[in-house]
Design a protein around this motif. Structure first.
Motif, PDB file in Angstrom:
ATOM      1  N   ASN A  18       0.818  -1.214   0.000  1.00 57.92           N
ATOM      2  CA  ASN A  18       0.000   0.000   0.000  1.00 57.92           C
ATOM      3  C   ASN A  18       0.858   1.273   0.000  1.00 57.92           C
ATOM      4  O   ASN A  18       0.689   2.159   0.835  1.00 57.92           O
ATOM      5  N   GLY A  19       1.775   1.341  -0.934  1.00 60.09           N
ATOM      6  CA  GLY A  19       2.608   2.533  -1.088  1.00 60.09           C
ATOM      7  C   GLY A  19       3.887   2.524  -0.284  1.00 60.09           C
ATOM      8  O   GLY A  19       4.744   3.402  -0.482  1.00 60.09           O
ATOM      9  N   VAL A  20       4.038   1.568   0.609  1.00 58.86           N
ATOM     10  CA  VAL A  20       5.239   1.488   1.454  1.00 58.86           C
ATOM     11  C   VAL A  20       6.181   0.435   0.891  1.00 58.86           C
ATOM     12  O   VAL A  20       5.768  -0.704   0.631  1.00 58.86           O
ATOM     13  N   VAL A  21       7.449   0.785   0.717  1.00 63.31           N
ATOM     14  CA  VAL A  21       8.459  -0.140   0.204  1.00 63.31           C
ATOM     15  C   VAL A  21       9.470  -0.431   1.305  1.00 63.31           C
ATOM     16  O   VAL A  21      10.023   0.488   1.916  1.00 63.31           O
ATOM     17  N   THR A  22       9.692  -1.702   1.565  1.00 66.06           N
ATOM     18  CA  THR A  22      10.672  -2.134   2.551  1.00 66.06           C
ATOM     19  C   THR A  22      11.799  -2.857   1.828  1.00 66.06           C
ATOM     20  O   THR A  22      11.544  -3.770   1.027  1.00 66.06           O
ATOM     21  N   THR A  23      13.027  -2.467   2.079  1.00 65.74           N
ATOM     22  CA  THR A  23      14.186  -3.084   1.435  1.00 65.74           C
ATOM     23  C   THR A  23      14.540  -4.399   2.127  1.00 65.74           C
ATOM     24  O   THR A  23      14.107  -4.659   3.257  1.00 65.74           O
ATOM     25  N   PRO A  24      15.334  -5.239   1.483  1.00 67.81           N
ATOM     26  CA  PRO A  24      15.679  -6.536   2.076  1.00 67.81           C
ATOM     27  C   PRO A  24      16.436  -6.397   3.399  1.00 67.81           C
ATOM     28  O   PRO A  24      17.017  -5.356   3.702  1.00 67.81           O
ATOM     29  N   LYS A  25      16.435  -7.470   4.142  1.00 67.89           N
ATOM     30  CA  LYS A  25      17.094  -7.513   5.440  1.00 67.89           C
ATOM     31  C   LYS A  25      18.558  -7.098   5.329  1.00 67.89           C
ATOM     32  O   LYS A  25      19.283  -7.594   4.475  1.00 67.89           O
ATOM     33  N   GLY A  26      18.957  -6.175   6.174  1.00 66.57           N
ATOM     34  CA  GLY A  26      20.340  -5.727   6.236  1.00 66.57           C
ATOM     35  C   GLY A  26      20.648  -4.503   5.413  1.00 66.57           C
ATOM     36  O   GLY A  26      21.672  -3.836   5.646  1.00 66.57           O
ATOM     37  N   LYS A  81      19.042  -1.547   5.170  1.00 67.41           N
ATOM     38  CA  LYS A  81      18.902  -0.299   5.917  1.00 67.41           C
ATOM     39  C   LYS A  81      20.068  -0.116   6.885  1.00 67.41           C
ATOM     40  O   LYS A  81      20.617   0.995   7.028  1.00 67.41           O
ATOM     41  N   GLU A  82      20.466  -1.195   7.533  1.00 62.70           N
ATOM     42  CA  GLU A  82      21.571  -1.126   8.487  1.00 62.70           C
ATOM     43  C   GLU A  82      22.886  -0.820   7.793  1.00 62.70           C
ATOM     44  O   GLU A  82      23.712  -0.038   8.297  1.00 62.70           O
ATOM     45  N   ALA A  83      23.098  -1.408   6.624  1.00 57.99           N
ATOM     46  CA  ALA A  83      24.325  -1.130   5.864  1.00 57.99           C
ATOM     47  C   ALA A  83      24.354   0.326   5.415  1.00 57.99           C
ATOM     48  O   ALA A  83      25.422   0.969   5.428  1.00 57.99           O
ATOM     49  N   TYR A  84      23.190   0.853   5.038  1.00 58.34           N
ATOM     50  CA  TYR A  84      23.144   2.252   4.610  1.00 58.34           C
ATOM     51  C   TYR A  84      23.454   3.185   5.776  1.00 58.34           C
ATOM     52  O   TYR A  84      24.148   4.201   5.616  1.00 58.34           O
ATOM     53  N   LYS A  85      22.984   2.843   6.947  1.00 58.22           N
ATOM     54  CA  LYS A  85      23.278   3.663   8.132  1.00 58.22           C
ATOM     55  C   LYS A  85      24.783   3.723   8.372  1.00 58.22           C
ATOM     56  O   LYS A  85      25.342   4.790   8.667  1.00 58.22           O
ATOM     57  N   LYS A  86      25.467   2.595   8.232  1.00 61.04           N
ATOM     58  CA  LYS A  86      26.921   2.567   8.405  1.00 61.04           C
ATOM     59  C   LYS A  86      27.610   3.369   7.303  1.00 61.04           C
ATOM     60  O   LYS A  86      28.636   4.021   7.544  1.00 61.04           O
TER      61      LYS A  86
END
Length: 598
Positions: free
Chosen positions: A69-77, A79-84
């Motif tokens: 419903n309009g929300v996209v979730t990326t694969p596991k890990g 988001k955490e890699a992007y934060k680093k």
């Protein structure tokens, strides 16, 4: 999936020994940028790519992105890699110091882009397009737009997109329909649908800044009536804080052949608030800042898939035992010989190696030209670099992605049946590579740009700028007996390139369709000759190091051997492309459209 290890030694060879970055930076007055700093980036970037991104490559492909419903979730890990990645300061390398960037030239970060892309191309697309958004706002934005968007984009807190394509038009942007209605407060309301928007929606950043092409109500038809707008996912308050949600929503994500962990979105703009960037009806001119950046980024993708195919293929070829060498056993104590002894496996490995290392040299060379365009001391220097970069960009984008796909296919072939199995990762490399010849302008579009706009429309001046560089190299090395095997064929092809172009110009004057008939073969010819020049230059550098005495003889001898392979087994492909060009237009158009039947 092969474990990626960044080829840091080869990157250092290209940057320091071939391109001589220390001298380059000194000429630009960049006293604080030097080889020691670049090496520090390389070492840390290699660790990040190997430890954080490579392990997510296959799992991201298996899981893909999730849409709800309009929300996209990326694969596991992811988001955490992007934060680093953000915490490491990597997004800020090339950003304007005034807005929190490190102010480093393009060439300083080009190897990092290659590392992240090879380790995990899908992941790299999320921050990758932000660089283009930053460059576009830096060059065309108002002071207020810069202060509003650049700090967060440069830091990586926000990401950016490029919104061009619509359901009814791909590269033919003159027919786009998205509307922008002026508002009393100076903003605009955008309404329309964009498709194939990479990273258009995701969960890795707090805000997404869309750079969008649209039409004003009184705009002229065609490409002359397109304007460019900034449309954030969340509006920005006067104090810089995040405001209310804007009227732009992801309608769906595409189910793709490859790069499955990269969200490719349908974006619906429903009265979304946007802000004009650049002059009215000059949006396409402004967008070319973004598009040229994206095309160079896609050229890196060609190198990435060639490198990953080579690394995976080499590991397997050393370990896999199958049959005996025709000349007798090479592993007499084992049941069979490792397949790396077989000439055909060597052919594939050497092809991948030649394209990966030659492509790396071309991309890095183009990045150095970009430094001069931005920071050159004189107008003449900046113009000369800009002209060369304009010619080389379509070659780098289209040629390197075509040969990168070829190399990825060789990676599968070396594994035999195992290459067709998902667990080994070679088939993913092919699937991920396939898009590279399509987006940011297909090979055919790039070829028309090269031959039609860059070469023929300049009456060959743009080409002569480049063939002159090659000619001067050949002239300087004409008496170097040890380089004769490279210089003589390169000089011959360089002259042939000019002669062939003159003939095509004459044919185009008779019938302009001759340009379309010849363009792709012309681009591939141009790519092989361009890489030939760079391989000859690398051979010269390696030869000089060996003559001076070095503890790395094996490295430099491998350079010479790969250059020799390229000239003997790859560069002769130019003859086939020349022959196809000479085959002309008539055989393409002879069959009536009605007779194309099943």
């Amino acid at each position: 999936m092969p474990d990626y290890k960044a080829p840091v030694r080869d990157m250092r060879f290209v940057l320091h020994e071939l391109l001589k970055l220390d001298d380059h930076y000194a000429a630009l007055g960049l006293d604080e940028v030097n080889g020691e700093l670049i090496d520090a980036f390389l070492e840390e970037g290699a660790k990040f790519a190997a430890n954080e991104l490579s392990p997510l490559n296959r799992s991201g492909d298996e899981e893909g992105c999730h849409f709800d419903n309009g929300v996209v979730t990326t694969p596991k890990g992811f988001k955490e890699a992007y934060k680093k990645y953000v915490e490491g300061g990597w997004p800020a390398m090339g950003g304007d110091v005034e807005y929190g960037g490190q102010g480093l030239p393009t060439s300083a970060g080009i190897a990092i882009s290659e590392m992240t892309g090879t380790a995990n191309w899908s992941w790299s697309m999320y921050p990758g397009l932000s660089h283009g958004a930053v460059a576009t706002i830096e060059e065309h934005g108002t002071p207020e737009q810069k202060s509003t968007y650049l700090p967060k984009l440069i830091s990586g807190e926000w990401t950016g997109t490029m919104c061009l394509t619509e359901p009814h038009c791909g590269s033919d942007l003159g027919t786009l329909k998205t509307k922008a209605e002026p508002q009393a407060d100076g903003s605009y309301k955008l309404t329309g649908t964009k498709i194939f928007i990479s990273a258009g929606e995701h969960d890795m950043a707090d805000n997404i800044v869309h750079i969008v092409l649209a039409r004003l109500p009184d705009a002229p038809a065609g490409t002359k009536g397109i304007s460019l707008f900034i449309v954030p996912k969340f509006l920005v308050n006067g104090d810089g804080s995040q405001g209310e949600r804007n009227g732009v929503v992801c309608g769906s994500i595409e189910h793709k052949m490859g790069i499955k962990a990269s969200a490719t979105c349908v974006m619906n703009f429903d009265g979304a608030t946007g802000y004009l960037i650049g002059p009215e009806n000059k949006g396409l001119n402004c967008m070319f800042t973004f598009m040229n950046f994206a095309r160079l980024g896609t050229a890196i993708q060609g190198v990435a898939h060639a490198e990953l195919g080579f690394q995976g293929g080499l590991t397997y070829a050393r370990e896999r035992l199958a049959m005996r060498a025709l000349s007798g056993p090479k592993n007499p104590d084992g049941p069979a010989d490792p397949i790396i002894v077989h000439p055909d496996v060597r052919r594939m490995l050497m092809t991948m190696k030649a394209f990966a290392e030659g492509g790396r040299a071309l991309v890095y060379y183009t990045a150095v030209l970009g430094d001069i365009v931005n920071l050159g001391k004189t107008e003449e220097d900046r113009k000369q670099a800009d002209d060369l970069m304009a010619l080389l960009t379509p070659i780098a984008k289209a040629f390197l992605t075509e040969v990168g796909l070829e190399a990825a296919n060789h990676g599968v072939q070396i594994y035999g049946g195992h290459g067709f199995i998902r667990e080994w990762g070679m088939e993913q490399n092919v699937r991920d590579a396939r898009i590279s010849t399509l987006y940011e302008g297909t090979t055919g579009i790039q070829a028309l740009d090269l031959l039609g706009r860059k070469v023929l429309q300049t009456q060959g001046a743009a080409l002569r700028n480049w063939t002159k560089v090659i000619h001067k190299f050949c002239e300087a090395q004409a008496d170097n007996a040890e380089l004769k095997e490279f210089v003589e064929p390169l000089a011959r092809l360089n002259k042939e390139w000019g002669d062939m172009t003159m003939a095509l110009g004459a044919q185009a004057m008779q019938n302009i369709e001759n340009v379309g008939a010849a363009s792709v073969d012309y681009l591939m010819y141009a790519g092989y000759v361009t890489l030939g020049y760079l391989w000859a230059a690398m051979a010269q550098t390696a030869q000089e190091k060996l003559a001076a005495g070095t503890a790395e003889e094996d490295f430099y001898k491998a350079k010479l051997a790969t250059a020799r392979f390229y000239f003997k087994r790859i560069l002769p492909r130019t003859a086939g492309h020349k022959g196809a060009i000479e085959g002309g237009l008539d055989c393409l158009m002879e069959l009536d459209e009605a007779h194309f039947a099943f």
